[in-house]
Design a protein around this motif. Structure first.
Motif, PDB file in Angstrom:
ATOM      1  N   GLU A 159       0.846  -1.211   0.000  1.00  0.00           N
ATOM      2  CA  GLU A 159       0.000   0.000   0.000  1.00  0.00           C
ATOM      3  C   GLU A 159       0.876   1.253   0.000  1.00  0.00           C
ATOM      4  O   GLU A 159       0.618   2.213  -0.728  1.00  0.00           O
ATOM      5  CB  GLU A 159      -0.922   0.009   1.227  1.00  0.00           C
ATOM      6  N   ASN A 160       1.919   1.231   0.819  1.00  0.00           N
ATOM      7  CA  ASN A 160       2.807   2.403   0.886  1.00  0.00           C
ATOM      8  C   ASN A 160       3.469   2.691  -0.459  1.00  0.00           C
ATOM      9  O   ASN A 160       3.616   3.836  -0.851  1.00  0.00           O
ATOM     10  CB  ASN A 160       3.911   2.193   1.927  1.00  0.00           C
ATOM     11  N   TRP A 161       3.873   1.639  -1.112  1.00  0.00           N
ATOM     12  CA  TRP A 161       4.552   1.818  -2.395  1.00  0.00           C
ATOM     13  C   TRP A 161       3.555   1.925  -3.555  1.00  0.00           C
ATOM     14  O   TRP A 161       3.938   2.278  -4.665  1.00  0.00           O
ATOM     15  CB  TRP A 161       5.518   0.660  -2.647  1.00  0.00           C
ATOM     16  N   ASN A 162       2.315   1.543  -3.298  1.00  0.00           N
ATOM     17  CA  ASN A 162       1.294   1.544  -4.340  1.00  0.00           C
ATOM     18  C   ASN A 162       1.789   0.807  -5.589  1.00  0.00           C
ATOM     19  O   ASN A 162       1.778   1.348  -6.698  1.00  0.00           O
ATOM     20  CB  ASN A 162       0.903   2.999  -4.667  1.00  0.00           C
ATOM     21  N   CYS A 163       2.258  -0.410  -5.354  1.00  0.00           N
ATOM     22  CA  CYS A 163       2.825  -1.190  -6.458  1.00  0.00           C
ATOM     23  C   CYS A 163       2.295  -2.618  -6.374  1.00  0.00           C
ATOM     24  O   CYS A 163       1.621  -2.980  -5.415  1.00  0.00           O
ATOM     25  CB  CYS A 163       4.342  -1.186  -6.383  1.00  0.00           C
ATOM     26  N   SER A 164       2.608  -3.425  -7.396  1.00  0.00           N
ATOM     27  CA  SER A 164       2.177  -4.821  -7.302  1.00  0.00           C
ATOM     28  C   SER A 164       3.268  -5.677  -6.672  1.00  0.00           C
ATOM     29  O   SER A 164       4.451  -5.308  -6.644  1.00  0.00           O
ATOM     30  CB  SER A 164       1.760  -5.374  -8.659  1.00  0.00           C
TER      31      SER A 164
END
Ligand SMILES: [Mg+2]
Length: 221
Positions: A159-164
């Motif tokens: 969530e923090n990195w907003n990545c997969s």
């Protein structure tokens, strides 16, 4: 660019050796200390984050040895922390950890996901990254409320990195706490197999120490 998620203890820092060294300098009666530690752990709910908190062990130890006072508890706990940090600081400098993080940071995003209480972990991270130059974020299990291998901390990192998940490389020394949960979410991973376990021959990058980390990362970066 990759996102590299580090465990802290026995991944970046030689914490177990540091704990042993610090305890050895406290002149404790280890049979009583082990009883105190066991008492703390069994009194708490299973998996409670504070089960690693040395202040709780030392308080119970002082109570069992009839020497409890706030002054003695603060003295014992701060001496422990100071010996531990001395050890870890030398270890970090000897293995040139700063140089590796600096190099990795040039092309990647870095963060920490660690079990244990915030206070002790921040004292340790202060040796590694005092000005917060390297890490996008630090997540301790005290903040999450549950410890790894619970997936919550790993999900918070995503969530923090907003990545997969496949964009993240988890690096840790615990197969059960770091590697298994990371793999179950689809992270890449590097297992620092410090104890040289012959288990887990699955598709896994396995190295024997911090000094091999840079080379192992090359296969992903
Ligand atoms: Mg660890």
């Amino acid at each position: 660019m990759a996102r590299i998620l580090f465990d802290l203890d026995d991944t970046l820092l030689a914490s177990e050796d540091g704990y042993n060294e610090a305890y050895s300098q406290l002149n404790l009666d280890f049979s009583i200390f082990n009883t105190a530690k066991k008492h703390v752990k069994t009194s708490l709910p299973a998996g409670a984050v504070q089960s690693h908190n040395r202040w709780l062990y030392f308080k119970k130890y002082l109570e069992l040895t009839k020497s409890y006072s706030p002054e003695n508890l603060i003295s014992l706990s701060t001496k422990y922390e100071s010996k531990l940090l001395d050890y870890l600081s030398k270890d970090w400098s000897n293995k040139k950890g700063h140089d590796l993080l600096k190099k990795l940071k040039k092309k990647n995003s870095l963060a920490i996901l660690t079990n244990e209480n915030l206070r002790l972990q921040i004292l340790k991270i202060n040796l590694v990254d005092p000005k917060n130059e390297f890490f996008d974020f630090t997540i301790t299990s005290e903040e999450v409320g549950v410890e790894k291998p619970n997936l919550r901390g790993f999900q918070m990192a995503l969530e923090n990195w907003n990545c997969s998940a496949e964009d993240v490389i988890m690096i840790g020394d615990s197969y059960e706490n770091d590697i298994l949960p990371a793999k179950s979410l689809g992270f890449k991973s590097i297992w620092i197999n410090l104890k040289n376990s012959s288990d887990h021959h699955d598709q896994l990058i396995k190295i024997s120490g911090f000094n091999e980390l840079e080379k192992a990362l090359e296969s992903y970066l």
